[in-house]
Design a protein around this motif. Structure first.
Motif, PDB file in Angstrom:
ATOM      1  N   VAL A  25       0.824  -1.208   0.000  1.00  0.00           N
ATOM      2  CA  VAL A  25       0.000   0.000   0.000  1.00  0.00           C
ATOM      3  C   VAL A  25       0.860   1.261   0.000  1.00  0.00           C
ATOM      4  O   VAL A  25       0.827   2.048  -0.941  1.00  0.00           O
ATOM      5  CB  VAL A  25      -0.977   0.018   1.208  1.00  0.00           C
ATOM      6  N   TYR A  26       1.631   1.442   1.077  1.00  0.00           N
ATOM      7  CA  TYR A  26       2.298   2.724   1.285  1.00  0.00           C
ATOM      8  C   TYR A  26       3.394   3.026   0.256  1.00  0.00           C
ATOM      9  O   TYR A  26       3.410   4.124  -0.306  1.00  0.00           O
ATOM     10  CB  TYR A  26       2.846   2.824   2.712  1.00  0.00           C
ATOM     11  N   LEU A  27       4.296   2.100   0.016  1.00  0.00           N
ATOM     12  CA  LEU A  27       5.353   2.385  -0.967  1.00  0.00           C
ATOM     13  C   LEU A  27       4.788   2.558  -2.374  1.00  0.00           C
ATOM     14  O   LEU A  27       5.172   3.504  -3.078  1.00  0.00           O
ATOM     15  CB  LEU A  27       6.446   1.322  -0.917  1.00  0.00           C
ATOM     16  N   PRO A  28       3.864   1.693  -2.821  1.00  0.00           N
ATOM     17  CA  PRO A  28       3.320   1.893  -4.172  1.00  0.00           C
ATOM     18  C   PRO A  28       2.564   3.212  -4.364  1.00  0.00           C
ATOM     19  O   PRO A  28       2.565   3.771  -5.456  1.00  0.00           O
ATOM     20  CB  PRO A  28       2.370   0.702  -4.362  1.00  0.00           C
ATOM     21  N   MET A  29       1.930   3.729  -3.310  1.00  0.00           N
ATOM     22  CA  MET A  29       1.154   4.959  -3.469  1.00  0.00           C
ATOM     23  C   MET A  29       2.011   6.222  -3.330  1.00  0.00           C
ATOM     24  O   MET A  29       1.552   7.316  -3.626  1.00  0.00           O
ATOM     25  CB  MET A  29      -0.009   4.997  -2.472  1.00  0.00           C
ATOM     26  N   SER A  30       3.253   6.066  -2.914  1.00  0.00           N
ATOM     27  CA  SER A  30       4.089   7.241  -2.659  1.00  0.00           C
ATOM     28  C   SER A  30       5.104   7.460  -3.771  1.00  0.00           C
ATOM     29  O   SER A  30       5.390   6.579  -4.571  1.00  0.00           O
ATOM     30  CB  SER A  30       4.817   7.083  -1.321  1.00  0.00           C
ATOM     31  N   GLU A  31       5.641   8.661  -3.769  1.00  0.00           N
ATOM     32  CA  GLU A  31       6.796   9.001  -4.596  1.00  0.00           C
ATOM     33  C   GLU A  31       7.981   8.898  -3.648  1.00  0.00           C
ATOM     34  O   GLU A  31       8.067   9.653  -2.678  1.00  0.00           O
ATOM     35  CB  GLU A  31       6.652  10.417  -5.144  1.00  0.00           C
ATOM     36  N   SER A  32       8.858   7.936  -3.895  1.00  0.00           N
ATOM     37  CA  SER A  32       9.954   7.673  -2.958  1.00  0.00           C
ATOM     38  C   SER A  32      11.295   7.805  -3.644  1.00  0.00           C
ATOM     39  O   SER A  32      11.459   7.419  -4.800  1.00  0.00           O
ATOM     40  CB  SER A  32       9.821   6.261  -2.368  1.00  0.00           C
ATOM     41  N   TYR A  33      12.247   8.333  -2.887  1.00  0.00           N
ATOM     42  CA  TYR A  33      13.622   8.470  -3.345  1.00  0.00           C
ATOM     43  C   TYR A  33      14.522   7.745  -2.362  1.00  0.00           C
ATOM     44  O   TYR A  33      14.314   7.816  -1.151  1.00  0.00           O
ATOM     45  CB  TYR A  33      14.026   9.947  -3.416  1.00  0.00           C
ATOM     46  N   VAL A  34      15.506   7.041  -2.891  1.00  0.00           N
ATOM     47  CA  VAL A  34      16.462   6.335  -2.046  1.00  0.00           C
ATOM     48  C   VAL A  34      17.797   7.049  -2.077  1.00  0.00           C
ATOM     49  O   VAL A  34      18.154   7.693  -3.066  1.00  0.00           O
ATOM     50  CB  VAL A  34      16.632   4.852  -2.463  1.00  0.00           C
ATOM     51  N   LEU A  35      18.526   6.914  -0.976  1.00  0.00           N
ATOM     52  CA  LEU A  35      19.875   7.434  -0.870  1.00  0.00           C
ATOM     53  C   LEU A  35      20.800   6.228  -0.874  1.00  0.00           C
ATOM     54  O   LEU A  35      20.690   5.369   0.003  1.00  0.00           O
ATOM     55  CB  LEU A  35      20.029   8.233   0.428  1.00  0.00           C
ATOM     56  N   GLU A  36      21.639   6.157  -1.897  1.00  0.00           N
ATOM     57  CA  GLU A  36      22.586   5.041  -2.026  1.00  0.00           C
ATOM     58  C   GLU A  36      23.987   5.507  -1.677  1.00  0.00           C
ATOM     59  O   GLU A  36      24.405   6.602  -2.062  1.00  0.00           O
ATOM     60  CB  GLU A  36      22.632   4.540  -3.473  1.00  0.00           C
ATOM     61  N   ILE A  37      24.675   4.650  -0.962  1.00  0.00           N
ATOM     62  CA  ILE A  37      26.091   4.865  -0.671  1.00  0.00           C
ATOM     63  C   ILE A  37      26.791   3.558  -1.012  1.00  0.00           C
ATOM     64  O   ILE A  37      26.428   2.505  -0.478  1.00  0.00           O
ATOM     65  CB  ILE A  37      26.329   5.257   0.803  1.00  0.00           C
ATOM     66  N   ASP A  38      27.761   3.621  -1.906  1.00  0.00           N
ATOM     67  CA  ASP A  38      28.491   2.425  -2.339  1.00  0.00           C
ATOM     68  C   ASP A  38      27.556   1.302  -2.783  1.00  0.00           C
ATOM     69  O   ASP A  38      27.762   0.131  -2.458  1.00  0.00           O
ATOM     70  CB  ASP A  38      29.428   1.928  -1.230  1.00  0.00           C
ATOM     71  N   GLY A  39      26.481   1.677  -3.500  1.00  0.00           N
ATOM     72  CA  GLY A  39      25.561   0.692  -4.042  1.00  0.00           C
ATOM     73  C   GLY A  39      24.553   0.120  -3.065  1.00  0.00           C
ATOM     74  O   GLY A  39      23.772  -0.761  -3.424  1.00  0.00           O
ATOM     75  N   HIS A  40      24.539   0.617  -1.827  1.00  0.00           N
ATOM     76  CA  HIS A  40      23.599   0.121  -0.815  1.00  0.00           C
ATOM     77  C   HIS A  40      22.651   1.242  -0.400  1.00  0.00           C
ATOM     78  O   HIS A  40      23.078   2.390  -0.229  1.00  0.00           O
ATOM     79  CB  HIS A  40      24.344  -0.381   0.431  1.00  0.00           C
ATOM     80  N   ILE A  41      21.395   0.903  -0.214  1.00  0.00           N
ATOM     81  CA  ILE A  41      20.412   1.891   0.222  1.00  0.00           C
ATOM     82  C   ILE A  41      20.623   2.155   1.709  1.00  0.00           C
ATOM     83  O   ILE A  41      20.543   1.244   2.530  1.00  0.00           O
ATOM     84  CB  ILE A  41      18.977   1.408  -0.069  1.00  0.00           C
ATOM     85  N   ARG A  42      20.905   3.423   2.020  1.00  0.00           N
ATOM     86  CA  ARG A  42      21.165   3.816   3.406  1.00  0.00           C
ATOM     87  C   ARG A  42      20.108   4.777   3.928  1.00  0.00           C
ATOM     88  O   ARG A  42      20.177   5.203   5.085  1.00  0.00           O
ATOM     89  CB  ARG A  42      22.549   4.449   3.523  1.00  0.00           C
ATOM     90  N   GLY A  43      19.133   5.119   3.081  1.00  0.00           N
ATOM     91  CA  GLY A  43      18.057   5.993   3.509  1.00  0.00           C
ATOM     92  C   GLY A  43      17.016   6.113   2.420  1.00  0.00           C
ATOM     93  O   GLY A  43      17.265   5.762   1.266  1.00  0.00           O
TER      94      GLY A  43
END
Length: 144
Positions: free
Chosen positions: A44-62
């Protein structure tokens, strides 16, 4: 460090990060509550939102998620907190918005202080109907 739009393949990492972050930031709510919400996050929540990820060295850190002008989530890996990454994600969203609002638990003092430092003002205090915890409705408006 890279900020990019979330892709479907990011969901597992985001949910794991959300769960760990919720446990740390919301220690006043039983962990079972957060565990029971994982399916809703994914379906529900992730599909309905506009989300941005913060990657550091190829890993999602935020990540940060918005629905319209509502800031639905901002989570940074606990090991990467207090290094400016939350501010970078918030600034990324603020550059695209005229106004943002969010709800934050009153007992999550670190988050309340973070949002206050970044221009959010408490508009109202209320009770979360799910957790019965006091929370603030906070708002930020772009300066003209």
């Amino acid at each position: 460090m890279n900020i990019r739009l979330m892709e479907e393949r990011d969901q597992d990492s985001m949910i794991e990060l959300w769960l760990r972050g919720s446990e740390q930031a919301h220690h006043f709510i039983p962990m079972e509550y957060w565990s029971s919400k994982q399916s809703e996050m994914r379906n529900v929540y992730l599909p309905m939102s506009e989300s941005y990820v913060l990657e550091i060295d190829g890993h999602i850190r935020g990540f940060i998620s918005i629905v319209g002008s509502y800031l639905a989530a901002l989570f940074i890996d606990p090991e990467y907190q207090s290094q400016g990454y939350g501010r970078k994600l918030l600034d990324h969203i603020k550059s695209r918005q005229e106004r943002l609002e969010l709800k934050v638990y009153k007992a999550n003092e670190q988050a309340v202080q973070f949002y206050s430092r970044h221009g959010f003002k408490v508009q109202q205090e209320m009770l979360d109907p799910d957790t019965r915890q006091p929370e603030y409705l906070m708002e930020w408006t772009k300066s003209k």
